[in-house]
Structures are given as C-alpha cells and as structure tokens.
Design a protein around this motif. Structure first.
Motif, mmCIF file in Angstrom:
data_model
loop_
_atom_site.group_PDB
_atom_site.id
_atom_site.type_symbol
_atom_site.label_atom_id
_atom_site.label_comp_id
_atom_site.label_asym_id
_atom_site.label_seq_id
_atom_site.Cartn_x
_atom_site.Cartn_y
_atom_site.Cartn_z
ATOM 1 N N UNK A 150 0.841 -1.194 0.000
ATOM 2 C CA UNK A 150 0.000 0.000 0.000
ATOM 3 C C UNK A 150 0.873 1.240 0.000
ATOM 4 N N UNK A 151 0.466 2.244 -0.782
ATOM 5 C CA UNK A 151 1.140 3.535 -0.828
ATOM 6 C C UNK A 151 0.273 4.573 -0.113
ATOM 7 N N UNK A 152 0.788 5.261 0.889
ATOM 8 C CA UNK A 152 -0.027 6.240 1.631
ATOM 9 C C UNK A 152 -0.107 7.583 0.918
ATOM 10 N N UNK A 153 -0.619 7.583 -0.292
ATOM 11 C CA UNK A 153 -0.740 8.807 -1.078
ATOM 12 C C UNK A 153 -2.178 8.947 -1.550
ATOM 13 N N UNK A 154 -2.568 10.183 -1.879
ATOM 14 C CA UNK A 154 -3.949 10.466 -2.256
ATOM 15 C C UNK A 154 -4.246 10.146 -3.716
ATOM 16 N N UNK A 155 -3.222 10.045 -4.553
ATOM 17 C CA UNK A 155 -3.458 9.761 -5.972
ATOM 18 C C UNK A 155 -3.971 8.328 -6.105
ATOM 19 N N UNK A 156 -5.066 8.103 -6.810
ATOM 20 C CA UNK A 156 -5.573 6.730 -6.973
ATOM 21 C C UNK A 156 -4.709 5.932 -7.945
ATOM 22 N N UNK A 157 -3.973 4.965 -7.412
ATOM 23 C CA UNK A 157 -3.049 4.163 -8.210
ATOM 24 C C UNK A 157 -3.241 2.687 -7.921
ATOM 25 N N UNK A 158 -2.929 1.874 -8.905
ATOM 26 C CA UNK A 158 -2.976 0.429 -8.748
ATOM 27 C C UNK A 158 -2.053 -0.168 -9.795
ATOM 28 N N UNK A 159 -1.085 -0.983 -9.379
ATOM 29 C CA UNK A 159 -0.182 -1.612 -10.328
ATOM 30 C C UNK A 159 0.459 -2.831 -9.685
ATOM 31 N N UNK A 160 1.116 -3.617 -10.498
ATOM 32 C CA UNK A 160 1.796 -4.814 -10.013
ATOM 33 C C UNK A 160 3.156 -4.910 -10.676
ATOM 34 N N UNK A 161 4.055 -5.656 -10.045
ATOM 35 C CA UNK A 161 5.378 -5.881 -10.625
ATOM 36 C C UNK A 161 5.938 -7.184 -10.075
ATOM 37 N N UNK A 162 6.995 -7.667 -10.711
ATOM 38 C CA UNK A 162 7.549 -8.974 -10.398
ATOM 39 C C UNK A 162 7.508 -9.845 -11.651
ATOM 40 N N UNK A 163 8.373 -10.860 -11.731
ATOM 41 C CA UNK A 163 8.437 -11.663 -12.953
ATOM 42 C C UNK A 163 7.837 -13.053 -12.789
ATOM 43 N N UNK A 164 7.514 -13.464 -11.565
ATOM 44 C CA UNK A 164 6.867 -14.747 -11.323
ATOM 45 C C UNK A 164 5.761 -14.551 -10.287
ATOM 46 N N UNK A 165 4.741 -15.409 -10.306
ATOM 47 C CA UNK A 165 3.691 -15.265 -9.285
ATOM 48 C C UNK A 165 4.221 -15.321 -7.856
#
Length: 836
Positions: free
Chosen positions: A374-389
C-alpha cells in the motif's frame, strides 16, 4: 439551491424559524440542504446544517411534532456518516448508540449494523451498560416516524437498511423469463435496485456505484496523515443507476488466440536489447567525436576514446535487472514513496470480494498468494510488478481505496492478477526499473540544482537532469505497444473472473477523474505517477483533461476514442489504450452476458467519423521521412543495377547509408514546411471569445491536431518548479470561468510551451519563464494559443500573460521553421560528403 443560499455556512440557522416556533418547514429546508451537502461530500457544512435540525425543539403541543421527529431522525442518521467522514468516530459511535434505542425497528437495525462497523473499524469496544435510548414524547404518534419509503428523497440520501450489502447494491428481484443461451443459464444477475431520482441525462452517463449512506465507506477508510482524506472523485456525480448489473460469479467470454500476444512479448525483449545497443552506439560515437575534436598541446583527449560492442553488456545487464527488478522496485517505492506492507485482513475490510477472489485464484492454480503493498498517497493508483507469481507484488494507494467501492477494487485486483499470470508484467517491470534509474538521476539532480545559488552548479544540474529525463523517455519506447495491448487482455480477464465488467468500467472512470483531481490538488505531476506510468491501468496524461471535464450529461466526450479514424496512429507514443475504447469493449462484454452496460452510450461503428480535409498534413513530417527513404530505396536499386552493369559513375549509390539518412532528413524538412501554415494559422485576437467550449471540441470525433482552434483562456498555472520543469514538460492550466452556468467549460489542459529557439532556449537562459507564475501562489494568467485535439489534448502556446502584463512568448512556428532548416542543411551535407 435556494436553500443553500438561505442558510450559508456559518450563519445563524435559528433565525430562520424563530426562537419560539417549531415549524416543520424550516426543519425540512435545513434537512434537505444538509443532506444535499452530505451527498456533495461537503461534510463540514452538512454537520452544521444537520446539527441545526437536531437542535430544533419539539413541543408536545405541536401538531407537526411527528414530522419534526422524523426530520430529526434523518438528520441524526446523516450526522453519523458526516462524523465518520470527518474522522470524528467517537461522535458517530455515540450517536449510533442513541439511535439503537429508537422505537423504529428499521432505524434500530441500521444503527446496530453501523455501530458494529464503526467499532470494528476504530477498535472501540462496546460499553458494558446499555446505551441510553431516545424515545418520542408520549403525545407524538410513532406512526409518523420515517418508514422505509421515506429513506429515499430528492437529495439522494439513502440510509442503509439491515439487509443491504456493504457494497451498496441490492440483488435484483426475479426477472421475467427471457431467452438465455444454455451456457449462460446458470448465471444470475445482480445490480442496484434502488430508486433513482437522477435525470435521464445523468442516467445516460457513465455512472459509479451508489455509496452507502451509513458511513461504512468512511469506516473502512483511514485518512492520509497529516492531510485530510482526499476528496472523493466526482464519480458520484451521480449516479445511482437503476440497472448496473453483474453476474454473481465469473463466466467465460470464449477462447482467445494469444499467440500474437506471446510473440509481442518476445519481440519487445528483442527490441529493448536492440534499442539500448543503438542508444549506446550513438552516445559512444558522439562522445568520441567530441574527444577527437578537442586537442591541447599539453594533453590529448583522444586517449579517452572508447570502442566496444555493447551487445553482451546490454544482455547481461538486462538479465540482472530482470531478476532483481522486484526487490529494486521495493527499495525505490519504500524509501522514496513510503510504501508499506498490507495485510490481508486490511484488504478484506475494504473489499471482501477482492480477498476472496485472490484466494480462489491462487488455490485453483496452485500458486502462492501475491504480496500486498500500500502507498499512503492520495493519488488513486494500482499496479503490479515482479516476474513470477511467487515474487509478484500488487500495490494500491490509499487514494484508490478511499474512492472505489468494494466490487470496483475487486475488479482492479482481478486485472492485476491477469498481468501476473500473463507474465508480461515481468517485462514491464524490467523496463520500469531500467527507466527508473535515469529518472531518479533527473529528479535528484534537478532538486539539488534548485537549492544551489551558483550559476555554474545550476547549469551543471540543468544539463545532467535534462539528459536523465530524455533517456527515461527513450527507454520507454520499446515497451509502449506491449503496455497498450496487455490492458485489453487484462480487462477481458478481469471481466471473466468477476463477472462484473460494469464494476471495472466504473473503476477506470473513477481512476481517470481521481487522477485529474489529485493532480490539481498537488499542483504538479508527482514523480511516482510519471516514473511508473507504464505499470498503471490509466495514463496520467490522458486523465488530465478528460477526467477534469467529465460530466454525466456528456458521455459523448468519449466518442473520439472510438470513432476517430487515425486514433491508433495518434496513440502510437502512449503506453495506454484510449479510455473510451476500453469502456466500449467492457460494454460489449456486458451485452454478451445480457447485462445492461454501465455505460449506456453506444458509439457508432469505429472509424465512421468523417475524414477531415488535408488530414495527411497532421503526419506530414513523418510521411516526408518515409518518402525520403522510398527515394533512397529507389536509388539503392539503381546503384545495384549500375554495379552489375559496371557503371562506375553511379554504382556508389548501392548500400550507401548516407543516402538513406540524408534523404530522410530532407523529407522531414519538406513535410515540416508544408505543415507550418496549416498548423499555426494567424491568431486574430479581436475574434477570440472569453469562453471556450472545450467539451464540444473534445467530443468531435473527426477532430485532429491539424484542426487548430485559436483560444484565449484564463486560469491558474500548475506544474513543477525550477530545474525540475526546465523543459516545460509539466505545465498545465486550470481553466477558471467564474459563472456557475459555465461549469461545462471548466477543466485542465496541458500546455506545450517552448522558447523562441526551441529546447535549446529552454535549457539556456530565458528572460521570462512561465514557471514564475506557478501555483501554490495562485496567479490568474491569460494563455493565447492553438487548442489541438489529440489523444492528449493540448494547447500550443503563443503567449502567457500575467495580471501585471508581463508576457512569456512561445514561438512554435519559428522553432518549426528553424528545425526544418537545420534538417535540410544537415541532410544535404550528409549526402554531399557521404556521411564522413
């Protein structure tokens, strides 16, 4: 609206109904104004008005005592939500305990449920003694207390009943029999069954899900210290659409051939390697030329020249970055943006459906549960990263959790799960961390330069930071196509997993509006939003104007995204698909399942807009390059034939790369000069109007950047300060029209500003730079220029004028002419000298 004016904030409300009279009419006026303020999320004003309702005395002798008590109960229920929204949980809990003693069973059920939610959210234990009850006076008929039919009024305030789900949706009643394909017969529909008082225009818009009025949404959310909770996106402008439907479980949309998508991933890796090698080659050759051109008697710089093949170095470096990307991005996000771990129980408090979906998916595929951040910022963001599950991370921001409903959060988590299982997130994680390195150089060096007072240090910071910013944008290019295509697949997968394409449509629209809102509040583009743009579900550049101008009554703002014939070419250098195109696909998925789409707007067949005259001029410089290469190909063929015939006079043209380079530059120059007059027509200032219908121009599906609209706009200037904005890369205008009736013309738009000699002048000294008028010291400036409709609408600035008359000039036509002349001269020189 008259009520709001009659009882302004901070006024004495008791004067409206007198000190000795208990009349239901002023009470009703105050109640309606308070509930309207509550719906519009003006919580402090709502508290003031609703508390005034509760302070009105109820006399036993009054015939209208029952109505007054009904108004008081409604006001108290509204106050519960308002207190929770303004982070006054103890007041909300105390008031809930009071309402638990109401003689109305519906009020009791509502109060008990809300009290339980608030105590669970804030960790406040229930008292050991019974809460005091408030009963009506003996002479007040209980039958006049609010009933279920009273809970909905013209303000849109709908207290939550005991059997209403926390998401705010109620199941549909059994529908009349209809013809359903056999493979869909086992899926039932669910949606919002509440009555809506919205106008048909509002119902025709893209609408969000209704928000529970019991304060549970605020009970789920925590504010961002030290600021107040971010204003919730105007996604509640509102909607409460009657038939926002979904399936109760996931369903298939049919098989899709993904072989092309896998080939694109392989091609992206190959292109990234080749692109990096080409950039290193170019930089190495220019450095060697510089070192060889400088000679001193006492020192020879040529000893520093380097010659090497970067291929294996690039391959090894990218391989290391690929495997280290999850942990490197962890470090960047943790130490630069305060990212923190997020427990599953916390996710469940915001969206039980999201947690349940992730658990089902990981169990059914025998995969580890993804790491939640979780990012404690007001901008609505959603993303993922990593190369394997097993090392994938799914990151959301507090702003997203504050704005979205549980089913919408679940839809976004399903989309991020799709990225993880499609494995393309590993490639984009690699590109993101590779581009993050020069971006951090840009941001750190520019921030350091802003603190320096010596001119030489500032000049050094300008050079290094601008180089880092340029490399950041170049490194993104190989992944742009993959970034766009992957979102179509993830949208489809998310719809299949949740059976809720409407929820994803609402989520995307809320992200767009929320992004525009928070950028305006922040005053500039936050570095996180720009540096990780490729990983986001929505691009911040596209969101800026569309999100700020979106209106429920103007769904046609999205027509350009579906009907503009050249939209694919215009979107080639962006990392996200067009929002209207995505929403239209999601609407098709809903219709496939016989659901009513969230967006009822139905665009005409894509590509049906009329082709504007001289549309080719929009691409004239690039077409000129292609024409130059075509001529070079013909000359190569002639050279090959001459070589075979041993015509020594012209056989040199065979395989001569100077011909390709030189003719390409000459073609670029010719296309640039052909476009200048059409692109930059003269601006007659006497003909400019004070109000500009930006929404009308945006909704024109045939509009192209070659169709300029001369404009004069007033508003506040936003963007980064100092060296961080040396190239004017972050400059936008908050348009401000004072009359309320012109709200449809308000919004934000990007400004394209350049000095009289282009980016060279931006890097060098300028007498007047527009950054001196940037917020947070708001100054109303007047911008004159050419409005252009592209994927990202913008204004090519001619002048920016301050209130005192100081003018910053931007000469786009002059710079275009200079650039075309330089390209022609260099092209001719290369051809004549053979590139030596």
């Amino acid at each position: 609206m008259s009520d709001a004016k009659q009882f302004p904030s901070g006024g004495n409300h008791s004067d409206a109904f007198g000190s000795g009279t208990s009349s239901p009419k002023p009470s009703g006026n105050l109640l309606q104004s308070g509930l309207l303020a509550l719906k519009q999320k003006e919580y402090r004003r709502a508290i003031e008005l609703l508390e005034a309702v509760c302070q009105i005395p109820i006399r036993r002798s009054d015939r209208s005592a029952g109505e007054l008590r009904s108004n008081r109960l409604k006001a108290e229920m509204g106050l519960v939500k308002a207190y929770a929204r303004t982070q006054q949980p103890q007041k909300a809990i105390d008031l809930c305990r009071t309402l638990c003693g109401s003689s109305n069973p519906q009020v009791q059920g509502w109060a008990n449920q809300t009290l339980s939610d608030l105590q669970h959210r804030y960790g406040i234990a229930a008292p050991s003694v019974a809460a005091p009850s408030v009963t009506a006076p003996s002479n007040v008929p209980l039958a006049e207390e609010p009933t279920a039919a009273d809970w909905t009024d013209e303000t849109g305030f709908v207290p939550l009943e005991a059997d209403t789900p926390r998401s705010g949706f109620s199941p549909f009643a059994a529908a009349a029999p209809e013809t359903v394909p056999p493979q869909q017969a086992d899926f039932r529909r669910a949606g919002a069954s509440e009555t809506s008082s919205d106008t048909p225009a509002v119902q025709a818009a893209i609408s969000p899900s209704p928000e529970p009025a019991d304060g549970t949404a605020s009970a789920r959310s925590a504010p961002l210290p030290p600021r107040e909770a971010a204003r919730e996106a105007a996604t509640d402008h509102s909607s409460r659409k009657t038939a926002s439907q979904r399936l109760q479980k996931g369903a298939s949309l049919g098989t899709v051939d993904r072989s092309g998508f896998w080939a694109l991933q392989v091609g992206t890796i190959a292109l990234l390697i080749g692109w990096l090698c080409a950039l290193i080659h170019f930089g190495r050759d220019r450095l060697n030329e510089f070192l060889l051109s400088i000679r001193f008697d006492f020192f020879n710089l040529s000893v520093w020249t380097v010659y090497f093949d970067p291929f294996w170095g690039v391959v090894i470096g990218l391989t290391v970055l690929f495997f280290a990307s999850p942990w490197l991005l962890d470090l960047v996000l943790k130490y630069c943006y305060s990212m923190e771990d997020w427990r599953r129980a916390e996710l469940e408090s915001f969206s039980p459906e999201a947690l349940r979906l992730l658990r089902q998916l990981t169990q059914s595929h025998s995969l580890p549960f993804p790491t939640l951040k979780r990012l404690p910022i007001a901008v609505p963001l959603c993303f993922s990263y990593g190369y394997l599950p097993r090392n994938a991370r799914i990151v959301v921001s507090q702003g997203l959790l504050e704005r979205l409903e549980p089913d919408e959060i679940a839809a976004l988590y399903a989309a991020e799960w799709a990225h993880i299982t499609q494995r393309e997130v590993g490639i984009l994680s690699l590109v993101a961390i590779a581009a993050q390195l020069p971006y951090q150089v840009y941001w750190s060096v520019a921030s350091w330069g802003n603190r320096q007072s010596l001119g030489i240090l500032q000049s050094l910071a300008i050079g290094v930071s601008s180089l880092g910013y340029g490399i950041y944008w170049l490194l993104r290019i190989p992944a742009l196509l993959l970034s766009r295509i992957r979102l179509y697949f993830s949208d489809r997968t998310a719809a299949e997993l949740t059976g809720n394409p409407n929820g994803l449509s609402r989520a995307l629209l809320k992200l767009t509006i929320g992004m525009a809102e928070t950028l305006a509040q922040h005053g500039s583009t936050p570095p996180l939003v720009e540096s990780l743009d490729l990983l986001m579900p929505m691009g911040y550049r596209q969101s800026l104007t569309l999100g700020s101008l979106h209106q429920p009554s103007r769904p046609d703002l999205l027509e350009w995204d579906c009907r503009q014939p050249y939209r694919a070419w215009l979107n080639a250098l962006n990392g996200h698909p067009l929002l209207g195109e995505r929403l239209n696909r999601l609407a098709d998925y809903a219709r496939h399942w016989r659901l009513e789409p969230q967006i009822s707007w139905k665009p005409e067949k894509p590509g049906s807009a009329a082709h504007p005259r001289f549309a080719w001029l929009c691409f004239a410089p690039y077409l000129g390059v292609l024409a130059g290469w075509l001529v070079a190909g013909i000359l190569w063929a002639i050279g090959f034939l001459a070589k075979q015939m041993r015509w020594l006079e012209i056989d040199w043209m065979w395989a001569d790369w100077s011909v390709v380079t030189g003719l390409g530059l000459l073609g670029f120059s010719l296309g640039t000069f052909l476009r200048i007059n059409a692109f930059f027509p003269d601006i007659k200032r006497s003909a400019l109007k004070g109000e500009v219908p930006l929404a009308d121009w945006l909704s024109d599906p045939a509009a192209l950047p070659i169709d300029p609209h001369p404009v004069r706009l007033q508003g506040q200037l936003y963007g980064r300060r100092g060296i961080l904005n040396r190239l004017h890369q972050d400059l936008f205008l908050q348009i401000d029209f004072p009359p309320a009736e012109t709200a449809s013309h308000r919004g934000m738009i990007r400004l394209h500003y350049t000095s009289q000699i282009g980016w060279l002048g931006d890097l060098l000294f300028q007498v007047v730079r527009p950054e001196i008028w940037l917020a947070p010291s708001p100054k109303t400036v007047t911008v004159v220029g050419w409005f252009r409709r592209g994927v990202v609408p913008w204004i090519d600035v001619e002048t920016i004028q301050s209130p005192r008359g100081t003018i910053a000039r931007s000469d786009h036509p002059v710079w275009s002419a200079i650039l075309g002349t330089i390209a022609a001269l260099v092209g001719a020189y290369i051809i004549l000298t053979g590139g030596s």
